[in-house]
Design a protein around this motif. Structure first.
Motif, PDB file in Angstrom:
ATOM      1  N   GLY A 135       0.812  -1.196   0.000  1.00  0.00           N
ATOM      2  CA  GLY A 135       0.000   0.000   0.000  1.00  0.00           C
ATOM      3  C   GLY A 135       0.851   1.254   0.000  1.00  0.00           C
ATOM      4  O   GLY A 135       2.064   1.215   0.162  1.00  0.00           O
ATOM      5  N   GLY A 136       0.188   2.376  -0.197  1.00  0.00           N
ATOM      6  CA  GLY A 136       0.876   3.650  -0.228  1.00  0.00           C
ATOM      7  C   GLY A 136       0.016   4.706  -0.865  1.00  0.00           C
ATOM      8  O   GLY A 136      -1.185   4.527  -1.056  1.00  0.00           O
ATOM      9  N   SER A 137       0.639   5.815  -1.204  1.00  0.00           N
ATOM     10  CA  SER A 137      -0.048   6.935  -1.845  1.00  0.00           C
ATOM     11  C   SER A 137       0.251   6.942  -3.330  1.00  0.00           C
ATOM     12  O   SER A 137       1.397   6.749  -3.747  1.00  0.00           O
ATOM     13  CB  SER A 137       0.390   8.256  -1.219  1.00  0.00           C
ATOM     14  N   VAL A 138      -0.777   7.155  -4.117  1.00  0.00           N
ATOM     15  CA  VAL A 138      -0.636   7.152  -5.564  1.00  0.00           C
ATOM     16  C   VAL A 138      -1.642   8.133  -6.156  1.00  0.00           C
ATOM     17  O   VAL A 138      -2.710   8.358  -5.579  1.00  0.00           O
ATOM     18  CB  VAL A 138      -0.851   5.726  -6.133  1.00  0.00           C
ATOM     19  N   ALA A 187      -4.414   9.415  -8.908  1.00  0.00           N
ATOM     20  CA  ALA A 187      -5.474   8.784  -9.683  1.00  0.00           C
ATOM     21  C   ALA A 187      -4.957   8.384 -11.060  1.00  0.00           C
ATOM     22  O   ALA A 187      -4.242   9.150 -11.715  1.00  0.00           O
ATOM     23  CB  ALA A 187      -6.664   9.718  -9.806  1.00  0.00           C
ATOM     24  N   GLY A 188      -5.333   7.187 -11.478  1.00  0.00           N
ATOM     25  CA  GLY A 188      -4.865   6.648 -12.736  1.00  0.00           C
ATOM     26  C   GLY A 188      -3.642   5.769 -12.608  1.00  0.00           C
ATOM     27  O   GLY A 188      -3.285   5.060 -13.560  1.00  0.00           O
ATOM     28  N   GLY A 189      -3.011   5.786 -11.456  1.00  0.00           N
ATOM     29  CA  GLY A 189      -1.826   4.988 -11.226  1.00  0.00           C
ATOM     30  C   GLY A 189      -2.152   3.564 -10.840  1.00  0.00           C
ATOM     31  O   GLY A 189      -3.315   3.148 -10.812  1.00  0.00           O
ATOM     32  N   SER A 190      -1.111   2.814 -10.517  1.00  0.00           N
ATOM     33  CA  SER A 190      -1.251   1.400 -10.197  1.00  0.00           C
ATOM     34  C   SER A 190      -0.491   1.049  -8.931  1.00  0.00           C
ATOM     35  O   SER A 190       0.514   1.678  -8.590  1.00  0.00           O
ATOM     36  CB  SER A 190      -0.717   0.529 -11.341  1.00  0.00           C
ATOM     37  N   LEU A 191      -0.988   0.039  -8.253  1.00  0.00           N
ATOM     38  CA  LEU A 191      -0.321  -0.548  -7.103  1.00  0.00           C
ATOM     39  C   LEU A 191      -0.557  -2.045  -7.126  1.00  0.00           C
ATOM     40  O   LEU A 191      -1.589  -2.507  -7.620  1.00  0.00           O
ATOM     41  CB  LEU A 191      -0.855   0.013  -5.785  1.00  0.00           C
ATOM     42  N   THR A 192       0.383  -2.785  -6.578  1.00  0.00           N
ATOM     43  CA  THR A 192       0.210  -4.211  -6.373  1.00  0.00           C
ATOM     44  C   THR A 192       0.300  -4.506  -4.884  1.00  0.00           C
ATOM     45  O   THR A 192       1.319  -4.223  -4.250  1.00  0.00           O
ATOM     46  CB  THR A 192       1.275  -5.026  -7.120  1.00  0.00           C
ATOM     47  N   THR A 225      -4.010   5.107  -0.510  1.00  0.00           N
ATOM     48  CA  THR A 225      -4.544   6.454  -0.618  1.00  0.00           C
ATOM     49  C   THR A 225      -4.344   6.953  -2.042  1.00  0.00           C
ATOM     50  O   THR A 225      -3.213   7.023  -2.530  1.00  0.00           O
ATOM     51  CB  THR A 225      -3.855   7.408   0.367  1.00  0.00           C
ATOM     52  N   VAL A 226      -5.434   7.292  -2.697  1.00  0.00           N
ATOM     53  CA  VAL A 226      -5.409   7.757  -4.080  1.00  0.00           C
ATOM     54  C   VAL A 226      -5.800   9.227  -4.088  1.00  0.00           C
ATOM     55  O   VAL A 226      -6.851   9.606  -3.557  1.00  0.00           O
ATOM     56  CB  VAL A 226      -6.355   6.947  -4.973  1.00  0.00           C
ATOM     57  N   SER A 227      -4.981  10.050  -4.695  1.00  0.00           N
ATOM     58  CA  SER A 227      -5.226  11.477  -4.738  1.00  0.00           C
ATOM     59  C   SER A 227      -5.303  11.954  -6.178  1.00  0.00           C
ATOM     60  O   SER A 227      -4.769  11.334  -7.101  1.00  0.00           O
ATOM     61  CB  SER A 227      -4.132  12.244  -3.996  1.00  0.00           C
TER      62      SER A 227
END
Length: 122
Positions: free
Chosen positions: A9-12, A14-19, A119-121
């Motif tokens: 997890g983490g901060s990214v 909008a439109g980004g990706s996380l695994t 967290t998506v900003s």
């Protein structure tokens, strides 16, 4: 008997990706159905996706279909959630869960991790 620990997890933006990863210890996940859930303050925990012992997805919430993919690697004893095209409304604490008998996206799993924050900003 199985312990679950989420990570990734983490901060990214909008439109980004996380695994997200869910590492299991104490027992082999090969005998468990697995699921991902998420929760925001003041709301009920929501089932995101689930995957059966056979490795096929068995359910997912409509809000993430086409963007999130659940998978498992029994050899690594790890569950994954690939999250693409992230939206602000995806912001939540994400939990993984395991159960030897239940599968689905209801909150009926016996074993739970402690969560990882996404967290998506904009």
């Amino acid at each position: 008997q199985v312990q679950l620990v989420e990570s990734g997890g983490g901060s990214v933006q909008a439109g980004g990706s996380l695994t997200l990863s869910c590492a299991a210890s104490g027992d082999a996940i090969s005998k468990y159905s697995l699921g991902w859930f998420r929760q925001v303050p003041g709301k009920e925990r929501e089932g995101v996706a689930a995957i059966g012992i056979g490795g096929l997805p068995i359910d997912s919430t409509s809000s993430v279909k086409g963007r999130f993919t659940i998978s498992r690697d029994n050899a690594k004893n790890t569950l994954y959630l690939q999250m693409n095209s992230l939206k602000i409304e995806d912001t939540a604490m994400y939990y993984c869960a395991a159960d030897r008998f239940y599968w689905g996206t209801r909150q009926r799993y016996q074993y739970w991790g402690r969560g990882t924050q996404v967290t998506v900003s904009s």
